[in-house]
Structure formats: C-alpha cells, structure tokens
Write a protein that holds these residues in place. Structure first.
Motif, short mmCIF file in Angstrom:
data_model
loop_
_atom_site.label_atom_id
_atom_site.label_comp_id
_atom_site.label_asym_id
_atom_site.label_seq_id
_atom_site.Cartn_x
_atom_site.Cartn_y
_atom_site.Cartn_z
N ASN A 153 0.83 -1.14 0.00
CA ASN A 153 0.06 0.05 0.04
C ASN A 153 0.84 1.23 -0.08
OD1 ASN A 153 -2.42 -1.42 0.11
ND2 ASN A 153 -2.70 -1.54 2.12
N ARG A 154 1.98 1.31 0.53
CA ARG A 154 2.95 2.30 0.77
C ARG A 154 3.85 2.56 -0.45
NH1 ARG A 154 4.79 0.96 6.96
NH2 ARG A 154 2.77 1.37 7.76
N LEU A 155 4.10 1.58 -1.36
CA LEU A 155 5.11 1.59 -2.42
C LEU A 155 4.44 2.51 -3.51
CD1 LEU A 155 7.70 0.94 -3.31
CD2 LEU A 155 6.86 -1.24 -4.19
N GLY A 156 4.99 3.35 -3.96
CA GLY A 156 4.53 4.33 -4.97
C GLY A 156 5.36 4.02 -6.31
N GLU A 157 5.48 5.14 -7.03
CA GLU A 157 5.83 5.13 -8.49
C GLU A 157 7.60 4.94 -8.17
OE1 GLU A 157 5.09 8.14 -11.11
OE2 GLU A 157 3.16 8.51 -10.19
N ASP A 158 8.01 4.14 -9.46
CA ASP A 158 9.68 4.10 -9.63
C ASP A 158 9.92 5.02 -10.71
OD1 ASP A 158 11.84 2.81 -9.49
OD2 ASP A 158 11.41 1.77 -11.28
N HIS A 159 11.12 5.47 -10.57
CA HIS A 159 11.85 6.33 -11.77
C HIS A 159 12.96 6.06 -12.13
CE1 HIS A 159 8.74 9.33 -10.13
NE2 HIS A 159 8.94 8.65 -8.90
N THR A 160 13.49 6.00 -13.23
CA THR A 160 14.79 5.71 -13.75
C THR A 160 15.27 7.10 -14.50
OG1 THR A 160 14.40 3.38 -13.97
CG2 THR A 160 16.16 4.29 -15.18
N ILE A 161 16.46 7.46 -14.24
CA ILE A 161 17.20 8.61 -14.51
C ILE A 161 18.59 8.19 -15.25
CG2 ILE A 161 18.18 10.95 -14.04
CD1 ILE A 161 16.35 10.98 -11.49
N SER A 162 18.67 8.64 -16.57
CA SER A 162 19.70 8.46 -17.30
C SER A 162 20.87 9.44 -17.00
CB SER A 162 19.43 8.60 -18.82
OG SER A 162 20.65 8.34 -19.66
N LEU A 163 21.94 8.97 -16.60
CA LEU A 163 22.97 9.95 -16.24
C LEU A 163 24.22 9.25 -17.21
CD1 LEU A 163 23.18 10.11 -12.33
CD2 LEU A 163 22.44 11.90 -14.04
N SER A 164 24.03 9.20 -18.58
CA SER A 164 24.90 8.46 -19.48
C SER A 164 26.25 9.59 -19.32
CB SER A 164 24.49 8.50 -20.76
OG SER A 164 24.07 9.76 -21.15
N ALA A 165 26.19 10.82 -19.09
CA ALA A 165 27.43 11.57 -18.98
C ALA A 165 28.28 11.14 -18.00
CB ALA A 165 26.93 13.22 -18.92
N LEU A 166 27.86 10.75 -16.99
CA LEU A 166 28.90 10.27 -15.84
C LEU A 166 29.34 9.43 -16.32
CD1 LEU A 166 29.72 10.40 -12.66
CD2 LEU A 166 27.53 9.12 -12.13
N GLY A 167 29.04 8.21 -16.97
CA GLY A 167 29.89 7.14 -17.56
C GLY A 167 30.71 7.63 -18.34
N GLU A 168 30.25 8.62 -19.20
CA GLU A 168 31.55 8.88 -20.40
C GLU A 168 32.52 9.51 -19.89
OE1 GLU A 168 28.92 11.54 -22.75
OE2 GLU A 168 27.64 9.87 -23.53
N ILE A 169 32.38 10.46 -18.62
CA ILE A 169 33.67 11.29 -18.17
C ILE A 169 34.41 10.27 -17.09
CG2 ILE A 169 32.34 13.24 -18.49
CD1 ILE A 169 31.94 13.50 -15.51
N SER A 170 33.97 9.12 -16.90
CA SER A 170 34.46 8.34 -15.91
C SER A 170 35.40 7.02 -16.42
CB SER A 170 33.27 7.57 -15.03
OG SER A 170 32.76 8.46 -14.45
#
Length: 245
Positions: free
Chosen positions: A67-84
């Motif tokens: 009952n408490r579990l709400g929405e899930d979100h996914t955020i793309s941070l491809s720039a972080l992988g590109e500079i790492s």
C-alpha cells in the motif's frame, strides 16, 4: 506542478542488496515510498533489470508495504559514465590505484545521485531521501562517508530551500548487520528475495550461484557480500545453539 512536501520517502534503488534493504526499511517507516534508479552506463547494468521484480516481491511480503510503495523512476546519467574512467564503467581489471582508492570509485557518483534524487523528491513532494551509503563496511569511497552526506544535506537544503533529510540506515553497520536488518524487517522471505533476486557483483555476473546469491565471487562487492553473509549465518547459528536461562 510541484507537490506539497510530505513525510514520504524517495529511495535510491539500484537493485542491489543494500538498496533493497533500505527500501524495506523505508516501507516500514513512511506512508509513501517511491524509488529511483540511475543508468550511468555501469558495467553491472544488469542490476537495473532486477529492480522491477524486487519491488513486486517486497509488495508481496507485507500488505502494508504494498500500500505504501509508490512510483518508480529511472534517470539516465550517461554523461557520468562518459567522463568516468573506472572499473565500474570500463572493461578493465579491478585494482587499487595511486590515490589509495580502488579503481571502482566513480568520482562524484553519490553526490550526483543524491542531488538528482533531491530534485526529484522536490518535485514529488517527498521529504526523506534514503541511500545505502555506509562508512563502516565499504570500499573506501569518500562519498560514502557520514561527513560527506551531512555536508551535502546542508547544501541541498540551502540550494532548494527545503528541509530534506538524507537517511542512511546502513551507515554504521557492517554487511552481516545489513543481512540481520533485512531479517528483522522481512524475515526469511526478505532474506530469500535478497539472495535470489538482488545483484551486487561489479562484473555483472549472474551465472554463478552461491549461498548468498549470484556473482563472480571474487570482486570486492562479492567479497564483502560473501563475508557478511557467512558472518550473519554463523551468528544466527550461535544464537540458536546458545542455551537460554
């Protein structure tokens, strides 16, 4: 439109052992809980594929959690992988480097994660941001330290004029205690879910099965998980065998 702030929580949910334990912890405490995952081109991106099933499994463990579990979100941070240039974002051997840190350290990762999470929490009207950072039993990452998290909480609150609370329920416990926390929250069912469905291995290996779950068994993440699980089982066995009275 920005939501009115509530006592709800946003959990940084990668699909790993620690974040799954943190999700259970949040579901046990807050009236509304949402989750967020980050795709930064990580070598072990398979962890993101575990998230949906894990959310479903936790909902089945406890009706209140469902009952408490709400929405899930996914955020793309491809720039972080590109500079790492790290062993978490490149196909290179895991090793210690001249800084004294393992090359699995992705500079700025948790700072970026928490900043994006706070921005999302601001929009969703959630006060608590929950992460699995741990200073007691980790690989030496400076962005997992309590001082770092406290400083970032101050910066986020000043910069967004909010009163976010960055929650780190694993900060002062080791991996064995993390297993124990999961057991206290969801019993054997949650332990089974963590063993079967979470992913920890830095190499993204899901082909080798161990008592504690799937992984290569040799990378630093698998090593920590192995030792923590073995200690948890040993302590549980001693408790059962110790006579009372």
């Amino acid at each position: 439109m920005m939501a009115t702030e509530t006592q709800g929580a946003l959990v940084l949910f990668s699909g790993g052992q620690d974040s799954t334990t943190c999700l259970a912890w949040a579901l046990d405490r807050f009236p509304r809980v949402e989750t967020v995952g980050f795709d930064y081109g990580q070598r072990h991106r398979v962890e993101l594929d575990c998230r949906s099933k894990l959310r479903d499994e936790l909902s089945r463990i406890n009706p209140a959690w469902a009952n408490r579990l709400g929405e899930d979100h996914t955020i793309s941070l491809s720039a972080l992988g590109e500079i790492s240039d790290t062993a978490l974002t490149k196909d290179i051997e895991i090793e210690m480097v001249s800084t004294g840190l393992p090359n699995t350290f992705v500079p700025g990762r948790n700072l970026i994660f928490l900043t994006f999470a706070a921005a999302l929490a601001y929009r969703r009207g959630l006060k608590h941001v929950v992460g699995g950072m741990c200073e007691t039993d980790y690989s030496g990452y400076p962005d997992c330290r309590d001082d770092t998290i406290k400083a970032l909480q101050v910066a986020l609150n000043l910069g967004m004029e909010r009163r976010f609370v960055l929650e780190t329920p694993l900060m002062w416990i080791d991996k064995a205690a993390t297993w124990q926390l999961a057991s206290s929250l969801g019993g054997p069912r949650l332990i089974d879910v963590i063993v079967e469905d979470t992913h920890t291995c830095y190499l993204g290996d899901r082909g080798q099965r161990h008592d504690w779950g799937s992984g290569c068994g040799v990378c630093p993440a698998c090593d920590l998980r192995t030792k923590g699980y073995n200690k948890f089982v040993a302590e549980k066995t001693r408790t059962v065998e110790t006579p009372h009275g």
